[in-house]
Design an enzyme around this catalytic site. Structure first.
Site, PDB file in Angstrom:
ATOM      1  N   TYR A  94       0.846  -1.188   0.000  1.00 55.58           N
ATOM      2  CA  TYR A  94       0.000   0.000   0.000  1.00 55.58           C
ATOM      3  C   TYR A  94       0.881   1.237   0.000  1.00 55.58           C
ATOM      4  CZ  TYR A  94      -4.139   2.816   1.010  1.00 55.58           C
ATOM      5  OH  TYR A  94      -5.167   3.721   0.925  1.00 55.58           O
ATOM      6  N   VAL A 196     -17.530   2.423  -2.325  1.00 54.27           N
ATOM      7  CA  VAL A 196     -17.429   3.746  -2.930  1.00 54.27           C
ATOM      8  C   VAL A 196     -18.546   3.952  -3.938  1.00 54.27           C
ATOM      9  CG1 VAL A 196     -16.014   5.262  -4.358  1.00 54.27           C
ATOM     10  CG2 VAL A 196     -14.944   3.932  -2.553  1.00 54.27           C
ATOM     11  N   ARG A 216     -21.441   5.538 -22.603  1.00 50.52           N
ATOM     12  CA  ARG A 216     -21.779   5.774 -24.002  1.00 50.52           C
ATOM     13  C   ARG A 216     -20.642   6.526 -24.682  1.00 50.52           C
ATOM     14  NH1 ARG A 216     -25.468   1.936 -24.634  1.00 50.52           N
ATOM     15  NH2 ARG A 216     -27.275   2.201 -23.253  1.00 50.52           N
ATOM     16  N   MET A 229      -6.602  -2.433  -6.644  1.00 49.36           N
ATOM     17  CA  MET A 229      -6.400  -3.648  -5.887  1.00 49.36           C
ATOM     18  C   MET A 229      -6.078  -4.861  -6.764  1.00 49.36           C
ATOM     19  SD  MET A 229      -6.626  -2.268  -3.125  1.00 49.36           S
ATOM     20  CE  MET A 229      -6.878  -0.505  -3.128  1.00 49.36           C
ATOM     21  N   TRP A 252      -6.472   9.566  -4.250  1.00 54.09           N
ATOM     22  CA  TRP A 252      -6.135   8.816  -3.036  1.00 54.09           C
ATOM     23  C   TRP A 252      -6.496   9.692  -1.845  1.00 54.09           C
ATOM     24  CZ3 TRP A 252      -0.628   8.007  -0.723  1.00 54.09           C
ATOM     25  CH2 TRP A 252      -0.672   7.024   0.271  1.00 54.09           C
TER      26      TRP A 252
END
Length: 315
Positions: A94, A196, A216, A229, A252
């Protein structure tokens, strides 16, 4: 990979249509040092001493509770979710990593038990959440510095409080920071099963924005990626970049906090608490798991395409 793309400012004919495209893929496979006590204590915590597979390196241990200093707050944790960032921290890949050994968990809600003599912002009985990542929320109780905590209303639903400081904050900032969206504008996202994504849909509705999950062929816009991830590269069409003026950005939350003051993050939390209190923002689908059954929760959290967030309860 997790992603959020803001296809904003897209032009449809002669009409300007701002859009946000949220692309998501669940294909993903602080902390001061903590020492385990020789005798069982009242503090139980999920600790990892080195990086690796969470199922192999995370252990439930008994820890000694630190003394409460003048600027410290003794907190009894109530609930703490398992987020992808928690898994990545344990794996060691991370963007920020706590000093080892560390207690897992970046998010959660706790209740203040006692405060030091210099503490003025919270009092016993208050609910608090972490102000930044790496606090170590997967434990029954702990002593934190006052500046590491933010107080929230006690009348919030427990699951909403426990999942407040990561996904909803990310969703709100992406909606507000990349394009000047106006009521009636369109948010395109295909992450509706993620925490999210669910927050984006609800917050967008509260702001008067429309959400769809099919992209579209629209000119213009910004695609904002909010996670990776799956550890796979972002793939974008060259023709979209050149002929449709597609822009690619990344977001972030931890970096946003570094770039903004603690007061601004608190203001964000207050805004989101208001949405929750008005019924405009609810917690994602959750499965509550007792702390002692953490292995089951960790295993469920690393499975791809699982929409239910695992929440560790500290009872």
């Amino acid at each position: 990979m997790w992603g959020c793309g803001a296809l904003l400012g897209a032009r449809a004919g002669l009409r300007l249509c701002r859009e946000l495209f949220l692309a998501w893929d669940r294909g993903w496979s602080a902390a001061a040092p903590y020492s385990a006590s020789t005798e069982p204590s009242r503090v139980r915590a999920l600790v990892y001493g080195h990086h690796g597979d969470p199922a192999k390196v995370v252990e439930l241990k008994n820890l000694e509770l630190a003394a409460v200093g003048g600027s410290d707050v003794h907190v009894k944790m109530l609930a703490a979710p398992i987020n992808p960032s928690d898994i990545n921290m344990i794996q060691g890949n991370y963007g920020l990593l706590p000093k080892l050994p560390a207690v897992g968990g970046n998010e959660g809600v706790g209740q203040v038990v006692a405060v030091g003599s210099s503490v003025t912002g919270v009092k016993p009985g208050d609910w608090v959440i972490p102000a930044s990542a790496g606090l170590g929320t997967w434990q029954t109780e702990a002593v934190f510095s006052e500046e590491a905590l933010i107080s929230i209303p006690r009348d919030l639903p427990l699951q909403s409080a426990a999942t407040l400081s990561v996904n909803p904050c990310t969703a709100y900032r992406m909606l507000m920071d990349f394009e000047q969206l106006q009521p009636g504008d369109c948010v395109i996202q295909n992450a509706s099963n993620s925490g999210v994504g669910q927050a984006v849909i609800q917050i967008a509705a509260a702001l008067g924005l429309r959400t769809v999950n099919v992209v579209r062929d629209r000119p213009g816009g910004t695609m904002v990626t909010y996670g990776g991830m799956a550890k796979q590269p972002v793939i974008a069409s060259v023709s979209q970049l050149i002929f449709k003026d597609l822009k690619l950005r990344g977001f972030w939350l931890s970096q946003w906090k570094k770039d903004h003051s603690p007061a601004q993050f608190k203001e964000l939390i207050v805004t989101l608490c208001g949405l929750i209190s008005r019924g405009q923002l609810t917690a994602p689908a959750c499965s509550e798991v007792p702390l002692q059954d953490y292995q089951r929760a960790l295993e469920a959290s690393v499975q791809p395409f699982v929409s239910s967030k695992q929440i560790l309860t500290m009872c």
